[in-house]
Design an enzyme around this catalytic site. Structure first.
Site, PDB file in Angstrom:
ATOM      1  CG  ASP A  73      -2.065   0.946   1.152  1.00 15.28           C
ATOM      2  OD1 ASP A  73      -2.274   1.526   0.077  1.00 15.28           O
ATOM      3  OD2 ASP A  73      -2.757   1.132   2.178  1.00 15.28           O
ATOM      4  N   GLY A  74       0.336   2.311  -0.560  1.00 13.79           N
ATOM      5  CA  GLY A  74       1.008   3.612  -0.483  1.00 13.79           C
ATOM      6  C   GLY A  74       1.604   4.100  -1.788  1.00 13.79           C
TER       7      GLY A  74
ATOM      8  CD1 TRP B 217       7.470   6.470  -2.672  1.00 11.73           C
ATOM      9  CD2 TRP B 217       6.959   6.850  -4.832  1.00 11.73           C
ATOM     10  NE1 TRP B 217       8.648   6.509  -3.385  1.00 11.73           N
ATOM     11  CE2 TRP B 217       8.358   6.741  -4.698  1.00 11.73           C
ATOM     12  CE3 TRP B 217       6.414   7.076  -6.091  1.00 11.73           C
ATOM     13  CZ2 TRP B 217       9.231   6.857  -5.791  1.00 11.73           C
ATOM     14  CZ3 TRP B 217       7.269   7.215  -7.176  1.00 11.73           C
ATOM     15  CH2 TRP B 217       8.665   7.101  -7.037  1.00 11.73           C
TER      16      TRP B 217
ATOM     17  CB  THR C 243     -12.737  -8.686  -5.716  1.00 11.52           C
ATOM     18  OG1 THR C 243     -12.682  -8.653  -4.280  1.00 11.52           O
ATOM     19  CG2 THR C 243     -12.313 -10.055  -6.191  1.00 11.52           C
TER      20      THR C 243
ATOM     21  CD  GLU D  24       2.540 -13.115  15.882  1.00 11.97           C
ATOM     22  OE1 GLU D  24       2.402 -11.939  16.242  1.00 11.97           O
ATOM     23  OE2 GLU D  24       2.122 -14.082  16.548  1.00 11.97           O
TER      24      GLU D  24
ATOM     25  CG  ASN E 276      -7.632  -2.623  -5.924  1.00 12.15           C
ATOM     26  OD1 ASN E 276      -6.700  -3.393  -5.738  1.00 12.15           O
ATOM     27  ND2 ASN E 276      -7.959  -1.697  -5.026  1.00 12.15           N
ATOM     28  CD1 TRP E 277     -12.676  -5.716 -10.049  1.00 14.14           C
ATOM     29  CD2 TRP E 277     -11.820  -5.011 -11.986  1.00 14.14           C
ATOM     30  NE1 TRP E 277     -11.990  -6.771 -10.616  1.00 14.14           N
ATOM     31  CE2 TRP E 277     -11.469  -6.366 -11.812  1.00 14.14           C
ATOM     32  CE3 TRP E 277     -11.379  -4.346 -13.138  1.00 14.14           C
ATOM     33  CZ2 TRP E 277     -10.704  -7.075 -12.744  1.00 14.14           C
ATOM     34  CZ3 TRP E 277     -10.618  -5.054 -14.068  1.00 14.14           C
ATOM     35  CH2 TRP E 277     -10.292  -6.398 -13.866  1.00 14.14           C
TER      36      TRP E 277
HETATM   37  C1  FPP Z   1      -2.165   0.170  -3.204  1.00  9.66           C
HETATM   38  O1  FPP Z   1      -1.633   1.468  -3.168  1.00  9.66           O
HETATM   39  C2  FPP Z   1      -1.576  -0.532  -4.309  1.00  9.66           C
HETATM   40  C3  FPP Z   1      -2.270  -1.166  -5.302  1.00  9.66           C
HETATM   41  C4  FPP Z   1      -3.732  -1.232  -5.355  1.00  9.66           C
HETATM   42  C5  FPP Z   1      -1.560  -1.798  -6.411  1.00  9.66           C
HETATM   43  C6  FPP Z   1      -0.372  -2.576  -6.010  1.00  9.66           C
HETATM   44  C7  FPP Z   1       0.403  -2.909  -7.200  1.00  9.66           C
HETATM   45  C8  FPP Z   1       1.741  -2.890  -7.258  1.00  9.66           C
HETATM   46  C9  FPP Z   1       2.605  -2.584  -6.116  1.00  9.66           C
HETATM   47  C10 FPP Z   1       2.434  -3.257  -8.487  1.00  9.66           C
HETATM   48  C11 FPP Z   1       2.098  -4.674  -8.798  1.00  9.66           C
HETATM   49  C12 FPP Z   1       3.073  -5.299  -9.638  1.00  9.66           C
HETATM   50  C13 FPP Z   1       2.855  -6.435 -10.308  1.00  9.66           C
HETATM   51  C14 FPP Z   1       3.987  -7.084 -10.915  1.00  9.66           C
HETATM   52  C15 FPP Z   1       1.513  -7.037 -10.472  1.00  9.66           C
HETATM   53  P1  FPP Z   1      -2.609   2.701  -3.411  1.00  9.66           P
HETATM   54  O2  FPP Z   1      -2.647   2.962  -4.870  1.00  9.66           O
HETATM   55  O3  FPP Z   1      -3.937   2.426  -2.803  1.00  9.66           O
HETATM   56  O4  FPP Z   1      -1.848   3.826  -2.644  1.00  9.66           O
HETATM   57  P2  FPP Z   1      -2.496   5.031  -1.798  1.00  9.66           P
HETATM   58  O5  FPP Z   1      -3.263   4.396  -0.666  1.00  9.66           O
HETATM   59  O6  FPP Z   1      -1.305   5.792  -1.347  1.00  9.66           O
HETATM   60  O7  FPP Z   1      -3.364   5.802  -2.749  1.00  9.66           O
END
Ligand code: FPP
Length: 255
Positions: free
Chosen positions: A30-31, A35, A76, A220, A78-79
């Site tokens: 997450d994050g 970032w 599921t 944990e 994230n769509w």
């Molecule tokens: C959550 O951060 C992250 C995701 C929903 C996507 C995670 C995906 C990757 C790290 C790349 C995946 C790589 C492969 C190879 C499949 P956020 O977007 O919710 O961050 P925020 O909370 O700061 O907005």
């Protein structure tokens, strides 16, 4: 056993106990968005750097002797994000595997994907199936991507399959145990490492977000403020160090 916990410690200073390594580590990455925001970049820049972190952490986990690394790449839920972001996230497995499968093969890493794969865009489906095929003979760490995965949906599907098999007389309702449920969940093929001993969530959020609901019963939990694109080998070691200090009792008491 030597513990050497220092502030701003480096990889060399974190002494892990090889006899207490978790077999299965799961991570809620997450994050990425925050970032990117901190750098005045579009959210997808965070996902792109997050993808490179996936590679760094995979190599580090493999070197540490972890057996299964499960990464929550797309839920599921994230769509619901804007279409451009969803499309970008769906392109990442293809980019990742095109770039890194040779290195994964060199590390003997085997790719697994759990989730509702059939509902993914065609190119994503093709990319993940190819990565699974290309690494199927590898015998080292399993890199398990949760892609279009949700814990409740997984449990619903498992219950439907158990009920169907009971109706067909394939299983007796009286024989259903927690082991039966393990066998119907999407982690069945990770046996004997179905359940993560350690669940890490980055970015300071302290919730589970529908991840591995059944499997984390005794995991944990380690929460770190580090944003996923900044997560590193040292951060992984630090989380494992933290895990190794925990007193795991599984509902029992200590002698
Ligand atoms: C959550 O951060 C992250 C995701 C929903 C996507 C995670 C995906 C990757 C790290 C790349 C995946 C790589 C492969 C190879 C499949 P956020 O977007 O919710 O961050 P925020 O909370 O700061 O907005």
């Amino acid at each position: 056993m030597v513990f050497n916990l220092k502030k701003n410690k480096t990889s060399e200073e974190i002494q892990l106990d090889p006899d207490k390594m978790p077999n299965h580590v799961a991570i809620i990455m997450d994050g990425n968005g925050r970032w990117a925001k901190k750098r005045h970049l579009p959210r997808i820049a965070g996902h792109k750097t997050g993808m490179d972190t996936v590679k760094t952490v995979t190599m580090a986990a493999s070197d540490l002797g972890i057996k299964v690394l499960t990464l929550y790449a797309f839920s599921t839920e994230n769509w619901k994000r804007p279409e451009t972001e969803v499309n970008y996230l769906m392109s990442l497995p293809g980019t990742f595997f095109d770039k890194f499968v040779p290195e994964l093969i060199e590390k003997n890493v085997k790719v697994n994907v759990m989730g509702y794969i059939d509902q993914l865009p065609n190119e994503t489906k093709i990319a993940v199936r190819k990565a699974i095929e290309d690494t199927k003979n590898n015998t080292g760490m399993v890199l398990n991507f949760a892609l279009n995965y949700g814990g409740r949906a997984e449990i619903v599907t498992a219950m439907q399959e158990i009920a169907a098999d009971a109706t067909k007389g394939k299983i007796d309702v009286a024989d259903i145990t927690d082991k039966t449920i393990d066998q119907y969940l999407m982690t069945a093929n990770l046996a004997p490492y179905n359940d993560p001993e350690l669940l890490i969530r980055t970015s300071g959020e302290e919730r589970i977000s529908n991840f591995l609901l059944w499997q984390i019963a005794y995991s944990e939990l380690v929460f770190t403020d580090t944003l996923w694109p900044d997560f590193s080998e040292d951060a992984l070691k630090d989380a494992i160090f933290n895990y190794q200090k925990r007193d795991r009792r599984f509902g029992g008491i200590k002698e």
